[in-house]
Scaffold this motif. Sequence first.
Motif, PDB file in Angstrom:
ATOM      1  N   LYS A  72       0.828  -1.209   0.000  1.00 27.11           N
ATOM      2  CA  LYS A  72       0.000   0.000   0.000  1.00 27.11           C
ATOM      3  C   LYS A  72       0.862   1.258   0.000  1.00 27.11           C
ATOM      4  N   ILE A  73       1.953   1.236   0.718  1.00 26.88           N
ATOM      5  CA  ILE A  73       2.871   2.380   0.739  1.00 26.88           C
ATOM      6  C   ILE A  73       3.481   2.582  -0.641  1.00 26.88           C
ATOM      7  N   ALA A  74       3.885   1.501  -1.291  1.00 24.14           N
ATOM      8  CA  ALA A  74       4.454   1.593  -2.640  1.00 24.14           C
ATOM      9  C   ALA A  74       3.427   2.136  -3.627  1.00 24.14           C
ATOM     10  N   ALA A  75       2.181   1.687  -3.530  1.00 23.20           N
ATOM     11  CA  ALA A  75       1.121   2.167  -4.422  1.00 23.20           C
ATOM     12  C   ALA A  75       0.862   3.655  -4.194  1.00 23.20           C
ATOM     13  N   ALA A  76       0.859   4.082  -2.956  1.00 24.52           N
ATOM     14  CA  ALA A  76       0.631   5.493  -2.644  1.00 24.52           C
ATOM     15  C   ALA A  76       1.768   6.355  -3.185  1.00 24.52           C
ATOM     16  N   GLU A  77       2.980   5.879  -3.090  1.00 21.72           N
ATOM     17  CA  GLU A  77       4.127   6.625  -3.611  1.00 21.72           C
ATOM     18  C   GLU A  77       4.032   6.756  -5.133  1.00 21.72           C
ATOM     19  N   ARG A  78       3.622   5.693  -5.814  1.00 16.64           N
ATOM     20  CA  ARG A  78       3.470   5.735  -7.267  1.00 16.64           C
ATOM     21  C   ARG A  78       2.383   6.741  -7.644  1.00 16.64           C
ATOM     22  N   GLU A  79       1.274   6.718  -6.913  1.00 11.61           N
ATOM     23  CA  GLU A  79       0.187   7.656  -7.189  1.00 11.61           C
ATOM     24  C   GLU A  79       0.630   9.095  -6.968  1.00 11.61           C
ATOM     25  N   ARG A  80       1.378   9.325  -5.904  1.00 11.02           N
ATOM     26  CA  ARG A  80       1.884  10.669  -5.628  1.00 11.02           C
ATOM     27  C   ARG A  80       2.808  11.139  -6.746  1.00 11.02           C
ATOM     28  N   THR A  81       3.613  10.234  -7.254  1.00 10.31           N
ATOM     29  CA  THR A  81       4.536  10.570  -8.333  1.00 10.31           C
ATOM     30  C   THR A  81       3.786  10.961  -9.606  1.00 10.31           C
ATOM     31  N   VAL A  82       2.751  10.204  -9.963  1.00  7.20           N
ATOM     32  CA  VAL A  82       1.955  10.505 -11.163  1.00  7.20           C
ATOM     33  C   VAL A  82       1.257  11.849 -10.991  1.00  7.20           C
ATOM     34  N   TRP A  83       0.693  12.110  -9.814  1.00  5.58           N
ATOM     35  CA  TRP A  83       0.009  13.368  -9.529  1.00  5.58           C
ATOM     36  C   TRP A  83       0.986  14.538  -9.649  1.00  5.58           C
ATOM     37  N   ALA A  84       2.161  14.382  -9.057  1.00  2.53           N
ATOM     38  CA  ALA A  84       3.179  15.437  -9.112  1.00  2.53           C
ATOM     39  C   ALA A  84       3.651  15.666 -10.546  1.00  2.53           C
ATOM     40  N   ALA A 113      -2.182  23.960 -22.373  1.00  2.00           N
ATOM     41  CA  ALA A 113      -2.322  23.192 -23.607  1.00  2.00           C
ATOM     42  C   ALA A 113      -1.623  21.832 -23.546  1.00  2.00           C
ATOM     43  N   ALA A 114      -0.910  21.543 -22.465  1.00  2.00           N
ATOM     44  CA  ALA A 114      -0.176  20.277 -22.358  1.00  2.00           C
ATOM     45  C   ALA A 114      -1.143  19.096 -22.367  1.00  2.00           C
ATOM     46  N   LEU A 115      -0.693  17.988 -22.923  1.00  2.00           N
ATOM     47  CA  LEU A 115      -1.530  16.798 -23.048  1.00  2.00           C
ATOM     48  C   LEU A 115      -1.167  15.743 -22.005  1.00  2.00           C
ATOM     49  N   ASN A 116      -2.172  15.038 -21.548  1.00  2.00           N
ATOM     50  CA  ASN A 116      -1.993  13.942 -20.599  1.00  2.00           C
ATOM     51  C   ASN A 116      -1.365  12.761 -21.336  1.00  2.00           C
ATOM     52  N   PRO A 117      -0.204  12.277 -20.881  1.00  2.00           N
ATOM     53  CA  PRO A 117       0.471  11.188 -21.587  1.00  2.00           C
ATOM     54  C   PRO A 117      -0.091   9.798 -21.284  1.00  2.00           C
ATOM     55  N   HIS A 118      -1.012   9.696 -20.352  1.00  2.00           N
ATOM     56  CA  HIS A 118      -1.544   8.405 -19.935  1.00  2.00           C
ATOM     57  C   HIS A 118      -2.806   8.052 -20.710  1.00  2.00           C
ATOM     58  N   SER A 119      -2.989   6.780 -20.951  1.00  2.00           N
ATOM     59  CA  SER A 119      -4.168   6.286 -21.655  1.00  2.00           C
ATOM     60  C   SER A 119      -5.433   6.710 -20.918  1.00  2.00           C
ATOM     61  N   LEU A 120      -6.452   7.078 -21.684  1.00  2.00           N
ATOM     62  CA  LEU A 120      -7.702   7.565 -21.105  1.00  2.00           C
ATOM     63  C   LEU A 120      -8.309   6.585 -20.107  1.00  2.00           C
ATOM     64  N   ARG A 121      -8.132   5.299 -20.321  1.00  2.00           N
ATOM     65  CA  ARG A 121      -8.731   4.285 -19.442  1.00  2.00           C
ATOM     66  C   ARG A 121      -7.835   3.865 -18.280  1.00  2.00           C
ATOM     67  N   SER A 122      -6.636   4.401 -18.220  1.00  2.00           N
ATOM     68  CA  SER A 122      -5.732   4.003 -17.137  1.00  2.00           C
ATOM     69  C   SER A 122      -6.021   4.815 -15.875  1.00  2.00           C
ATOM     70  N   PRO A 123      -5.778   4.218 -14.707  1.00  2.00           N
ATOM     71  CA  PRO A 123      -5.962   4.970 -13.464  1.00  2.00           C
ATOM     72  C   PRO A 123      -5.009   6.169 -13.379  1.00  2.00           C
ATOM     73  N   ASP A 124      -3.866   6.063 -14.030  1.00  2.00           N
ATOM     74  CA  ASP A 124      -2.897   7.152 -13.997  1.00  2.00           C
ATOM     75  C   ASP A 124      -3.406   8.385 -14.739  1.00  2.00           C
ATOM     76  N   HIS A 125      -4.292   8.211 -15.700  1.00  2.00           N
ATOM     77  CA  HIS A 125      -4.837   9.352 -16.445  1.00  2.00           C
ATOM     78  C   HIS A 125      -5.540  10.314 -15.485  1.00  2.00           C
ATOM     79  N   ALA A 126      -6.397   9.785 -14.636  1.00  2.00           N
ATOM     80  CA  ALA A 126      -7.137  10.627 -13.690  1.00  2.00           C
ATOM     81  C   ALA A 126      -6.210  11.254 -12.651  1.00  2.00           C
TER      82      ALA A 126
END
Length: 68
Positions: A11-23, A35-48
């Motif tokens: 859970k700690i590792a998952a939270a760190e990954r999420e924080r990294t994507v958000w940052a 105008a920057a584009l989101n590099p993550h796939s629309l259906r991936s959790p990282d997109h949101a």
Amino acid sequence: MNDAAKDLAAKIAAAERERTVWAEGRKVFRAGGPAALNPHSLRSPDHALWAEGFEAEREATKAPVWSE
């Protein structure tokens, strides 16, 4: 390591990954603006997560929202 410790570590590792994507979203807004584009796939959790960071930085800088 027992199961509870392994679960906590995961859970700690998952939270760190999420924080990294958000940052990353915040960093991209600062570098590329609205105008920057989101590099993550629309259906991936990282997109949101990325989009939330991007929007947080937009709000923090009070930048105008560009409409199409």
